[in-house]
Design an enzyme around this catalytic site. Structure first.
Site, PDB file in Angstrom:
ATOM      1  N   HIS A   1       0.810  -1.221   0.000  1.00 24.55           N
ATOM      2  CA  HIS A   1       0.000   0.000   0.000  1.00 24.55           C
ATOM      3  C   HIS A   1       0.843   1.272   0.000  1.00 24.55           C
ATOM      4  O   HIS A   1       0.325   2.361  -0.243  1.00 24.55           O
ATOM      5  CB  HIS A   1      -0.902   0.035   1.236  1.00 24.55           C
ATOM      6  CG  HIS A   1      -1.897  -1.071   1.281  1.00 24.55           C
ATOM      7  ND1 HIS A   1      -1.979  -1.968   2.320  1.00 24.55           N
ATOM      8  CD2 HIS A   1      -2.853  -1.427   0.408  1.00 24.55           C
ATOM      9  CE1 HIS A   1      -2.949  -2.836   2.071  1.00 24.55           C
ATOM     10  NE2 HIS A   1      -3.487  -2.530   0.919  1.00 24.55           N
TER      11      HIS A   1
ATOM     12  N   CYS B   1       3.520  -1.298  -4.313  1.00 27.38           N
ATOM     13  CA  CYS B   1       3.143  -1.664  -5.679  1.00 27.38           C
ATOM     14  C   CYS B   1       3.494  -0.504  -6.623  1.00 27.38           C
ATOM     15  O   CYS B   1       3.196   0.661  -6.317  1.00 27.38           O
ATOM     16  CB  CYS B   1       1.647  -1.959  -5.748  1.00 27.38           C
ATOM     17  SG  CYS B   1       1.121  -2.270  -7.446  1.00 27.38           S
TER      18      CYS B   1
ATOM     19  N   GLU C   1      -3.312   3.047   1.802  1.00 22.25           N
ATOM     20  CA  GLU C   1      -2.821   3.581   0.511  1.00 22.25           C
ATOM     21  C   GLU C   1      -3.174   5.067   0.389  1.00 22.25           C
ATOM     22  O   GLU C   1      -2.340   5.889  -0.012  1.00 22.25           O
ATOM     23  CB  GLU C   1      -3.457   2.807  -0.657  1.00 22.25           C
ATOM     24  CG  GLU C   1      -3.038   3.377  -2.005  1.00 22.25           C
ATOM     25  CD  GLU C   1      -4.011   3.021  -3.127  1.00 22.25           C
ATOM     26  OE1 GLU C   1      -4.442   1.859  -3.211  1.00 22.25           O
ATOM     27  OE2 GLU C   1      -4.350   3.932  -3.916  1.00 22.25           O
TER      28      GLU C   1
ATOM     29  N   THR D   1      -6.369   3.466  -5.972  1.00 28.37           N
ATOM     30  CA  THR D   1      -6.176   2.561  -7.124  1.00 28.37           C
ATOM     31  C   THR D   1      -7.290   1.535  -7.291  1.00 28.37           C
ATOM     32  O   THR D   1      -7.570   1.111  -8.409  1.00 28.37           O
ATOM     33  CB  THR D   1      -4.837   1.803  -6.980  1.00 28.37           C
ATOM     34  OG1 THR D   1      -4.820   1.122  -5.735  1.00 28.37           O
ATOM     35  CG2 THR D   1      -3.650   2.737  -7.080  1.00 28.37           C
TER      36      THR D   1
ATOM     37  N   SER E   1     -10.061  -5.683   3.251  1.00 25.71           N
ATOM     38  CA  SER E   1      -9.501  -5.498   1.914  1.00 25.71           C
ATOM     39  C   SER E   1     -10.401  -4.571   1.093  1.00 25.71           C
ATOM     40  O   SER E   1     -11.550  -4.895   0.796  1.00 25.71           O
ATOM     41  CB  SER E   1      -9.375  -6.866   1.227  1.00 25.71           C
ATOM     42  OG  SER E   1      -9.311  -6.704  -0.162  1.00 25.71           O
TER      43      SER E   1
ATOM     44  N   SER F   1      -5.959  -9.714  -2.986  1.00 26.86           N
ATOM     45  CA  SER F   1      -5.079 -10.198  -1.916  1.00 26.86           C
ATOM     46  C   SER F   1      -5.526 -11.577  -1.422  1.00 26.86           C
ATOM     47  O   SER F   1      -5.072 -12.037  -0.369  1.00 26.86           O
ATOM     48  CB  SER F   1      -5.062  -9.195  -0.761  1.00 26.86           C
ATOM     49  OG  SER F   1      -6.369  -8.868  -0.365  1.00 26.86           O
TER      50      SER F   1
HETATM   51  S1  SF4 Z   1      -4.493  -4.327  -6.840  1.00 31.31           S
HETATM   52 FE1  SF4 Z   1      -3.360  -3.165  -8.370  1.00 31.31          FE
HETATM   53  S2  SF4 Z   1      -2.515  -1.451  -7.186  1.00 31.31           S
HETATM   54 FE2  SF4 Z   1      -3.109  -2.992  -5.703  1.00 31.31          FE
HETATM   55  S3  SF4 Z   1      -1.295  -4.244  -5.367  1.00 31.31           S
HETATM   56 FE3  SF4 Z   1      -2.472  -5.251  -6.995  1.00 31.31          FE
HETATM   57  S4  SF4 Z   1      -1.600  -4.460  -8.923  1.00 31.31           S
HETATM   58 FE4  SF4 Z   1      -0.967  -3.079  -7.258  1.00 31.31          FE
END
Ligand code: SF4
Length: 290
Positions: free
Chosen positions: A72, A94, A124, A159, A219, A263
């Site tokens: 994040h 990320c 994030e 995101t 999440s 996740s």
């Molecule tokens: S969901 Fe998208 S922004 Fe979040 S960790 Fe996965 S690839 Fe990266």
């Protein structure tokens, strides 16, 4: 009972990358202190603990060894603190989040007030805000837009938000404030992986009688999957593990859909599918006994 899986779901490359980096660091250094849960999934966190990844949610209270930034990301102050108080910083942010942070900093440096569309309490969003200067703010919906808003705005998104919600937010902000805005920059910081998974969840939701969304309670992207399924008018349930699945949810149904957040490990989805099959057999057995 037919079980249909979303065409795109589960672990994204950003989460896999973060886990790989964290595991490698723990294996090489013996242990790593992660600044918060690496991702919002308890199974993944448990697994990593067994491999030497300790989690701290507070300040760096005497952490020895490397400190890890989660997928994040964090703000510049936290990054500086981690660098000054630990022997090594392992950064698993990320790259899509890093891009968002860079835009936030760039827009703030150019004199814009940065508005982040997203959950102000999400790590994030907190991290991106910290890159966006003192005047930046996060808004979960257009109803919360404050009256006194500067006239040069840069809008970015958490995101994992859905493209539809981001577009709605921007159009509502325009409707409310067009007369007071002198300059508006809109930067698309949405993650294409979550957008694709949300599209697949929408498609699946239209085909099935019920849809199960598997993922950590905290999440954000899993919760957004749930929202898009419900926006399609479907009955949808968010479960963290197969134990939470209830037989009555599936009673009398023909088609059950399953999707999962970015996740959520494949093993969690497989366990849920097996549990659905067991429940289907139990329900069929009970029906034939009656
Ligand atoms: S969901 Fe998208 S922004 Fe979040 S960790 Fe996965 S690839 Fe990266």
């Amino acid at each position: 009972m037919e079980i249909l899986l979303a065409k795109d779901m589960g672990f994204c490359w950003g989460v896999r990358r973060a886990i790989d980096i964290m595991e490698k660091a723990a294996a090489e250094k013996g242990k790593v202190t992660s600044l918060g849960p690496i991702v919002h999934n308890p199974q993944v966190v448990r697994d990593l603990k067994g491999k030497g990844v300790r989690i701290t949610s507070g300040p760096l209270d005497g952490a020895s060894g490397p400190v890890a930034i989660t997928a994040h990301g964090v703000g510049p102050q936290m990054l500086e603190e981690a660098r000054s108080r630990s022997s090594e910083v392992v950064d698993t942010t990320c790259p899509i989040v890093t891009r968002s942070q860079r835009w936030a900093r760039k827009m703030a440096d150019a004199g814009f007030t940065v508005v982040v569309f997203g959950d102000p309490d999400h790590p994030e969003v907190k991290g991106v805000l910290a890159w966006a200067g003192r005047n930046a703010l996060a808004l979960a919906d257009a109803a919360r837009i404050p009256d006194a808003l500067p006239t040069r705005l840069a809008i970015i998104s958490q995101t994992t938000q859905s493209p539809e919600r981001f577009a709605l937010f921007v159009s509502q902000l325009m409707q409310q404030r067009l007369g007071k805005i002198s300059e508006l920059r809109l930067i698309n910081t949405l993650c294409h992986v979550t957008s694709s998974q949300q599209g697949a969840a929408r498609d699946l939701a239209r085909e099935v009688d019920v849809i199960l969304v598997v993922g950590g309670r905290n999440s954000a992207n899993t919760r957004h999957l749930l929202e898009v399924c419900r926006e399609e008018g479907s009955t949808a349930y968010h479960i963290e593990s197969a134990d939470e699945l209830r037989g009555e949810w599936l009673q009398g149904l023909q088609r059950v859909g399953v999707t999962a957040g970015t996740s959520t490990p494949d093993s969690a989805v497989e366990t849920v599918v097996r549990r659905i099959q067991e429940i289907a057999q139990e329900l069929a057995g009970a029906a034939s006994a009656n």
